[in-house]
Design a protein around this motif. Structure first.
Motif, PDB file in Angstrom:
ATOM      1  N   LEU A 177       0.914  -1.373   0.049  1.00  0.00           N
ATOM      2  CA  LEU A 177       0.039  -0.061   0.056  1.00  0.00           C
ATOM      3  C   LEU A 177       1.060   1.121  -0.019  1.00  0.00           C
ATOM      4  O   LEU A 177       1.732   1.403   0.892  1.00  0.00           O
ATOM      5  CB  LEU A 177      -0.917   0.080   1.210  1.00  0.00           C
ATOM      6  N   PHE A 178       0.591   2.456  -0.826  1.00  0.00           N
ATOM      7  CA  PHE A 178       1.125   3.517  -1.072  1.00  0.00           C
ATOM      8  C   PHE A 178       0.634   4.528  -0.846  1.00  0.00           C
ATOM      9  O   PHE A 178      -0.707   4.392  -0.922  1.00  0.00           O
ATOM     10  CB  PHE A 178       1.700   3.547  -2.255  1.00  0.00           C
ATOM     11  N   ARG A 179       0.993   5.672  -0.280  1.00  0.00           N
ATOM     12  CA  ARG A 179       0.350   6.924  -0.059  1.00  0.00           C
ATOM     13  C   ARG A 179       0.948   7.964  -0.690  1.00  0.00           C
ATOM     14  O   ARG A 179       2.005   8.210  -0.296  1.00  0.00           O
ATOM     15  CB  ARG A 179       0.217   7.207   1.380  1.00  0.00           C
TER      16      ARG A 179
ATOM     17  N   LEU B 218      -4.198   7.046  -2.145  1.00  0.00           N
ATOM     18  CA  LEU B 218      -3.665   5.760  -1.971  1.00  0.00           C
ATOM     19  C   LEU B 218      -3.823   4.896  -3.319  1.00  0.00           C
ATOM     20  O   LEU B 218      -4.482   5.147  -4.155  1.00  0.00           O
ATOM     21  CB  LEU B 218      -4.334   5.069  -1.003  1.00  0.00           C
ATOM     22  N   LEU B 219      -2.861   4.112  -3.157  1.00  0.00           N
ATOM     23  CA  LEU B 219      -2.866   2.971  -4.312  1.00  0.00           C
ATOM     24  C   LEU B 219      -2.076   1.784  -3.901  1.00  0.00           C
ATOM     25  O   LEU B 219      -1.170   1.631  -2.887  1.00  0.00           O
ATOM     26  CB  LEU B 219      -2.299   3.430  -5.624  1.00  0.00           C
ATOM     27  N   PHE B 220      -2.429   0.423  -4.466  1.00  0.00           N
ATOM     28  CA  PHE B 220      -1.676  -0.841  -4.053  1.00  0.00           C
ATOM     29  C   PHE B 220      -1.088  -1.264  -5.282  1.00  0.00           C
ATOM     30  O   PHE B 220      -1.407  -1.069  -6.581  1.00  0.00           O
ATOM     31  CB  PHE B 220      -2.716  -1.838  -3.890  1.00  0.00           C
ATOM     32  N   THR B 221       0.435  -1.834  -4.966  1.00  0.00           N
ATOM     33  CA  THR B 221       1.091  -2.370  -6.224  1.00  0.00           C
ATOM     34  C   THR B 221       1.435  -3.554  -5.846  1.00  0.00           C
ATOM     35  O   THR B 221       1.328  -4.344  -4.714  1.00  0.00           O
ATOM     36  CB  THR B 221       2.485  -1.557  -6.235  1.00  0.00           C
ATOM     37  N   ASP B 222       1.780  -4.384  -6.975  1.00  0.00           N
ATOM     38  CA  ASP B 222       2.002  -5.957  -6.855  1.00  0.00           C
ATOM     39  C   ASP B 222       3.539  -6.001  -6.564  1.00  0.00           C
ATOM     40  O   ASP B 222       4.290  -5.472  -7.169  1.00  0.00           O
ATOM     41  CB  ASP B 222       1.840  -6.731  -8.326  1.00  0.00           C
ATOM     42  N   LEU B 223       4.027  -6.448  -5.478  1.00  0.00           N
ATOM     43  CA  LEU B 223       5.429  -6.445  -4.848  1.00  0.00           C
ATOM     44  C   LEU B 223       6.106  -7.269  -5.991  1.00  0.00           C
ATOM     45  O   LEU B 223       7.511  -7.161  -5.959  1.00  0.00           O
ATOM     46  CB  LEU B 223       5.466  -7.142  -3.840  1.00  0.00           C
TER      47      LEU B 223
ATOM     48  N   ASN C 151       6.167  -0.335  -8.972  1.00  0.00           N
ATOM     49  CA  ASN C 151       6.698   0.236  -7.918  1.00  0.00           C
ATOM     50  C   ASN C 151       7.486   1.318  -7.939  1.00  0.00           C
ATOM     51  O   ASN C 151       7.522   2.124  -7.224  1.00  0.00           O
ATOM     52  CB  ASN C 151       7.353  -1.047  -6.937  1.00  0.00           C
ATOM     53  N   ALA C 152       8.398   1.062  -8.830  1.00  0.00           N
ATOM     54  CA  ALA C 152       9.238   2.185  -9.224  1.00  0.00           C
ATOM     55  C   ALA C 152       8.668   3.377  -9.697  1.00  0.00           C
ATOM     56  O   ALA C 152       8.931   4.593  -9.535  1.00  0.00           O
ATOM     57  CB  ALA C 152      10.395   1.764 -10.087  1.00  0.00           C
ATOM     58  N   LEU C 153       7.640   3.231 -10.603  1.00  0.00           N
ATOM     59  CA  LEU C 153       6.959   4.246 -11.253  1.00  0.00           C
ATOM     60  C   LEU C 153       6.261   5.066 -10.144  1.00  0.00           C
ATOM     61  O   LEU C 153       6.413   6.289 -10.260  1.00  0.00           O
ATOM     62  CB  LEU C 153       5.903   3.772 -12.232  1.00  0.00           C
ATOM     63  N   TYR C 154       5.524   4.468  -9.041  1.00  0.00           N
ATOM     64  CA  TYR C 154       4.861   5.212  -8.238  1.00  0.00           C
ATOM     65  C   TYR C 154       5.707   5.942  -7.182  1.00  0.00           C
ATOM     66  O   TYR C 154       5.161   7.034  -6.799  1.00  0.00           O
ATOM     67  CB  TYR C 154       3.828   4.305  -7.568  1.00  0.00           C
ATOM     68  N   ARG C 155       6.866   5.510  -7.145  1.00  0.00           N
ATOM     69  CA  ARG C 155       7.730   6.147  -6.125  1.00  0.00           C
ATOM     70  C   ARG C 155       8.021   7.425  -6.907  1.00  0.00           C
ATOM     71  O   ARG C 155       8.204   8.480  -6.219  1.00  0.00           O
ATOM     72  CB  ARG C 155       8.912   5.327  -5.750  1.00  0.00           C
ATOM     73  N   ARG C 156       8.381   7.441  -8.225  1.00  0.00           N
ATOM     74  CA  ARG C 156       8.781   8.523  -9.074  1.00  0.00           C
ATOM     75  C   ARG C 156       7.750   9.568  -9.124  1.00  0.00           C
ATOM     76  O   ARG C 156       7.928  10.751  -8.859  1.00  0.00           O
ATOM     77  CB  ARG C 156       9.118   8.234 -10.404  1.00  0.00           C
TER      78      ARG C 156
ATOM     79  N   TYR D 279       4.525   8.675  -4.484  1.00  0.00           N
ATOM     80  CA  TYR D 279       3.877   7.953  -3.454  1.00  0.00           C
ATOM     81  C   TYR D 279       4.740   7.064  -2.673  1.00  0.00           C
ATOM     82  O   TYR D 279       5.985   6.833  -2.978  1.00  0.00           O
ATOM     83  CB  TYR D 279       2.992   6.658  -4.217  1.00  0.00           C
ATOM     84  N   ARG D 280       4.814   6.762  -1.546  1.00  0.00           N
ATOM     85  CA  ARG D 280       5.496   6.467  -0.494  1.00  0.00           C
ATOM     86  C   ARG D 280       4.639   4.977   0.285  1.00  0.00           C
ATOM     87  O   ARG D 280       3.437   5.206   0.360  1.00  0.00           O
ATOM     88  CB  ARG D 280       5.687   7.550   0.591  1.00  0.00           C
ATOM     89  N   PRO D 281       5.786   3.944   0.552  1.00  0.00           N
ATOM     90  CA  PRO D 281       5.038   2.921   1.200  1.00  0.00           C
ATOM     91  C   PRO D 281       4.346   3.085   2.790  1.00  0.00           C
ATOM     92  O   PRO D 281       4.833   3.978   3.490  1.00  0.00           O
ATOM     93  CB  PRO D 281       6.265   1.807   1.062  1.00  0.00           C
ATOM     94  N   VAL D 282       3.304   2.426   2.680  1.00  0.00           N
ATOM     95  CA  VAL D 282       2.514   2.462   3.953  1.00  0.00           C
ATOM     96  C   VAL D 282       2.747   1.036   4.980  1.00  0.00           C
ATOM     97  O   VAL D 282       3.375   0.869   5.861  1.00  0.00           O
ATOM     98  CB  VAL D 282       1.180   2.795   3.971  1.00  0.00           C
ATOM     99  N   THR D 283       2.269  -0.085   4.163  1.00  0.00           N
ATOM    100  CA  THR D 283       2.381  -1.243   4.792  1.00  0.00           C
ATOM    101  C   THR D 283       1.983  -2.285   3.615  1.00  0.00           C
ATOM    102  O   THR D 283       1.669  -2.044   2.679  1.00  0.00           O
ATOM    103  CB  THR D 283       1.280  -1.439   5.946  1.00  0.00           C
TER     104      THR D 283
END
Length: 274
Positions: free
Chosen positions: A116-118, A241-246, A252-257, A260-264
């Motif tokens: 989960l990212f926020r 928020l959004l969820f990514t497939d680990l 995961n890299a796209l949303y960080r750019r 978005y930051r990880p929550v749990t």
């Protein structure tokens, strides 16, 4: 310390509203599904505080909100808390799902792991991809439905199966629903689409991000995600928020750019025996 259950969303809100308001990100799946759920549950501490919640959107498929491992183990030891069918699929934060699964003593398999990212500070792609984002219309529904089916197939599930939030898409169902969320896609040929949930407790969740294979690698997903993020904030979401497939390092890299930051981390567990 006790689990309580109801089929009435109003009763659930009255009991668990403070927790839902205090932890909307971690309870995003429950907030998304609770009005259409078949069953809702909350866990109380000895002092009466509610510290855990769950929702059952499909028979035998509960989704945890902020459930502690202790509460998850206690749930597993209750006699038939989800009816005679038992639990077939469980989704929630990894530690709680693993605690429940181990306490049941039943065979189970980890079928999907998510993060989960926020949103922190939105950083749109620069340069922006070609085209523009727009709100889909009724004429786009057949295409959106077809892409939703492909999205679910890409995740290894069969279209039509429920994928409750937190789910692989963050959406309650694996398909299109024209009445409760916005859809945006870039124009000019094959392009990505996604949706975002209605604002609840100040948050909205971006989900169903899908790019047809022929249009991948051109930055469309980043562009449309940024556009939908802005639209969710314009709709009143203080948190997006959004969820990514680990298992997908690209997304995961796209949303960080994008900021978005990880929550749990979250886990989907499938039970194969009684």
């Amino acid at each position: 310390m006790t689990w309580h259950f109801t089929e009435d969303p109003a009763v659930f809100r009255a009991a668990a509203g403070a927790l839902l308001s205090a932890e909307p990100a971690r309870n995003t799946g429950v907030l998304t599904l609770m009005d259409a759920a078949g069953r809702l549950g909350w866990w109380t501490e000895p002092d009466g505080r509610v510290t855990g919640v769950l929702v059952v959107a499909a028979p035998g498929q509960p989704t945890f909100g902020t459930v502690t491992p202790e509460a998850a183990r206690a749930l597993a030891l209750l006699p038939a808390p989800f009816g005679d069918e038992g639990v077939t699929v469980l989704r929630g934060e990894t530690a709680a799902v693993e605690a429940f699964a181990e306490a049941t003593g039943r065979p189970w398999t980890a079928t999907f792991r998510m993060r989960l990212f926020r949103l922190g500070t939105l950083t749109p792609p620069d340069p922006a991809p070609a085209g523009r984002a727009r709100v889909a219309t009724a004429a786009d529904v057949p295409l959106a439905a077809a892409w939703a089916r492909e999205f679910v197939r890409d995740l290894g599930e069969e279209p039509g199966r429920t994928t409750p939030g937190p789910s692989r898409s963050g959406s309650p169902t694996a398909g299109c629903s024209s009445g409760n969320r916005e859809r945006r896609r870039a124009t000019g040929g094959p392009s990505p689409w996604l949706s975002f949930s209605p604002v609840a407790e100040g948050h909205s969740r971006v989900h169903f991000v899908y790019t047809p294979p022929a249009a991948r690698g051109r930055g469309y997903a980043a562009g449309v995600t940024a556009a939908a993020t802005r639209a969710a904030r314009d709709a009143g979401a203080a948190r997006v928020l959004l969820f990514t497939d680990l298992a997908n390092p690209t997304s995961n890299a796209l949303y960080r750019r994008l900021g978005y930051r990880p929550v749990t981390d979250h886990l989907t567990a499938a039970f194969t025996g009684r």
